[in-house]
Enzyme design. Structure first.
Site, PDB file in Angstrom:
ATOM      1  N   ASP A  11       0.866  -1.179   0.000  1.00  0.00           N
ATOM      2  CA  ASP A  11       0.000   0.000   0.000  1.00  0.00           C
ATOM      3  C   ASP A  11       0.904   1.231   0.000  1.00  0.00           C
ATOM      4  O   ASP A  11       1.649   1.461   0.961  1.00  0.00           O
ATOM      5  CB  ASP A  11      -0.904  -0.006   1.228  1.00  0.00           C
ATOM      6  CG  ASP A  11      -2.071   0.970   1.101  1.00  0.00           C
ATOM      7  OD1 ASP A  11      -2.106   1.720   0.103  1.00  0.00           O
ATOM      8  OD2 ASP A  11      -2.936   0.988   1.995  1.00  0.00           O
ATOM      9  N   ASP A 105      -2.623   2.259  -6.223  1.00  0.00           N
ATOM     10  CA  ASP A 105      -1.567   2.278  -5.211  1.00  0.00           C
ATOM     11  C   ASP A 105      -1.590   1.082  -4.265  1.00  0.00           C
ATOM     12  O   ASP A 105      -0.952   1.115  -3.217  1.00  0.00           O
ATOM     13  CB  ASP A 105      -1.673   3.560  -4.387  1.00  0.00           C
ATOM     14  CG  ASP A 105      -2.985   3.662  -3.623  1.00  0.00           C
ATOM     15  OD1 ASP A 105      -3.972   3.026  -4.044  1.00  0.00           O
ATOM     16  OD2 ASP A 105      -3.032   4.382  -2.615  1.00  0.00           O
ATOM     17  N   GLU A 106      -2.274   0.022  -4.648  1.00  0.00           N
ATOM     18  CA  GLU A 106      -2.443  -1.088  -3.706  1.00  0.00           C
ATOM     19  C   GLU A 106      -2.545  -2.408  -4.472  1.00  0.00           C
ATOM     20  O   GLU A 106      -3.199  -2.487  -5.511  1.00  0.00           O
ATOM     21  CB  GLU A 106      -3.723  -0.855  -2.890  1.00  0.00           C
ATOM     22  CG  GLU A 106      -3.965  -1.823  -1.767  1.00  0.00           C
ATOM     23  CD  GLU A 106      -5.256  -1.499  -1.013  1.00  0.00           C
ATOM     24  OE1 GLU A 106      -5.551  -2.236  -0.061  1.00  0.00           O
ATOM     25  OE2 GLU A 106      -5.964  -0.542  -1.390  1.00  0.00           O
TER      26      GLU A 106
END
Length: 485
Positions: A11, A105-106
């Protein structure tokens, strides 16, 4: 559950805001808020400096401004975020063929499937090297969680934030989860959490002690069964490399309700084009066009039209969305519009030709209609489109935080605009804090520009993960289940 912590969850830390701080030297270490800046805007991401002041994602921007009046408020630059995300996902793809992106983003990564980890030591080493690689390539930090399941890996990465690594040793799951809030578990939102609290259950230990039958009675069979398994730390979900999207859509919320039908139609057509751009970037086509309209009273209407076959033709989608709009009453005003495409499929040339032919016929009919004057009992009527104010035009042309280039001063970014002026700070990623200059909004030497890379000369990771370059800073050896730079 796996006997080794070989599922990794990455993350990125305050992704949008961190990218803006890395791109703009004058914002390093300062409160930054990224999101919609109008009266109805919502915070997308806040930097950790802004979070200390109480700002968080999904908060109305107006409320954020009251809490952090001196923060930098910026409009998102998705082209930059996507470019950085691609760099990160490429690194993850070098670790394993099984990478499950959840957002820009993860992502989850199955390290065992990539042959890069099979026990606690190798998993931790891979996680630390990944964090080093991400910083070397993007200039940003990410938090890593390692565990024997997806649920626990995600919980571990949350514990590691910001900029850390946490590993949950298999066999310690129940002990770790027991004192945590029930809200820690996936699927337990505010409503379910409050319902469980009224039943006397506030921790994961309380759920495990209550038993499956009691949880089924409280929240239903499916949710109760899943909740009990999670409370015991059980999660057998595999990492799935490809998550098949069911739809592609875009939408905009307007600062002021739109009343004019000409303006509303123009916005729908603009959204349709954006939707097709997103559809094409995913190498997909779709068969059903969906229009979403949220009116002045917050009532939301959706209309859909199924085409003859899948298409990714902007003319076809634009015309279909416009036809759907004709069936919606927008008299009282429109606060949100959205256009989406569902029924996704692989693109086929034959379908495109068929749809394009229909689109040309529709366009020809529209031209004929446009040549005929609109007449009612009172005589010819001509609609006047609503005119945007100078402030709105400036904000649309020069969004705060977006890139510009000046013929004399070079690359910079918009600090703000208004009263016929735009203020620009001229600086580049990795450089010194730049100077500020104000121009007229129609200055011919000033033009929009593309974002610059956050790292000018990134380290070459083409041989990752077999051979890794030494980190410039080097991670501190892990201690107590975590490592931080």
């Amino acid at each position: 559950m796996r006997p080794a912590p070989t599922i990794l969850h990455l993350d990125m830390d305050a992704f949008y805001a961190s990218a803006e701080q890395a791109a703009k030297p004058s914002l390093r270490g300062k409160a930054v808020v990224v999101g919609g800046l109008g009266p109805r805007g919502v915070v997308a991401t806040a930097s950790y400096e802004a979070r200390l002041l109480g700002v968080h994602s999904a908060m109305p921007t107006a409320q954020a401004r009251r809490l952090a009046p001196n923060a930098a408020y910026l409009v998102p630059r998705f082209s930059l975020y996507r470019a950085v995300s691609e760099q990160v996902m490429e690194l993850l793809g070098r670790l394993s063929p099984l990478v499950e992106p959840l957002s820009l983003d993860e992502a989850f990564v199955d390290l065992e499937a990539g042959g890069v980890a099979d026990d606690t030591v190798s998993a931790r080493r891979t996680g630390e090297r990944l964090r080093t690689a991400i910083r070397e390539v993007t200039g940003l930090s990410g938090s890593v969680g390692l565990a024997g399941s997806k649920m626990l890996a995600k919980i571990a990465s949350e514990q590691a934030k910001p900029d850390g690594l946490a590993l949950i040793v298999p066999g310690t799951e129940r002990e770790l989860l027991a004192p945590m809030s029930v809200r820690t578990l996936p699927g337990v939102g505010p409503a379910t959490g409050d319902h469980l609290r009224r039943a006397g259950m506030t921790t994961v230990h309380d759920l495990a002690e209550a038993g499956e039958a009691e949880l089924v009675r409280l929240v239903g069979k499916a949710h109760g069964h899943a909740l009990y398994r999670m409370a015991l730390g059980l999660d057998d979900r595999p990492v799935v490399a490809e998550r098949d999207a069911k739809s592609v859509s875009v939408e905009d919320t307007f600062d002021v309700d739109l009343h004019d039908r000409v303006r509303v139609r123009a916005e729908v057509e603009r959204l349709a084009v954006r939707c097709v751009e997103r559809l094409r970037s995913a190498d997909r086509s779709g068969r059903t066009v969906v229009l979403k309209v949220r009116r002045y009273d917050f009532s939301t209407l959706t209309r859909s039209e199924t085409l003859r076959g899948p298409t990714d033709d902007p003319t076809v989608v634009r015309e279909a969305a416009a036809r759907l709009l004709e069936a919606v009453d927008t008299t009282g005003g429109v606060r949100l519009l959205g256009v989406g495409v569902t029924g996704l499929a692989d693109y086929t040339q034959e379908d495109l030709f068929a749809q394009a032919a229909d689109a040309r016929e529709l366009a020809a009919r529209a031209e004929e209609e446009a040549d005929r004057p609109a007449v009612d009992e009172a005589g010819p009527v001509e609609e006047e489109p609503e005119r945007e104010s100078a402030e709105q035009l400036a904000a649309r042309r020069w969004p705060a935080g977006h890139d510009v280039r000046h013929a004399v001063h070079g690359h910079g970014w918009v600090q703000g605009s208004g009263v016929g002026r735009v203020t620009v700070r001229f600086e580049e990623p990795g450089g010194p804090v730049g100077r500020v200059v104000t121009f007229r909004i129609d200055d011919p030497e000033l033009s929009p520009a593309d974002p610059m890379p956050l790292v000018r000369d990134p380290v070459d990771y083409s041989s990752w993960p077999a051979s890794l370059p030494k980190s410039r800073s080097g991670p501190v050896p892990a201690a107590g289940g975590e490592s931080r730079p």
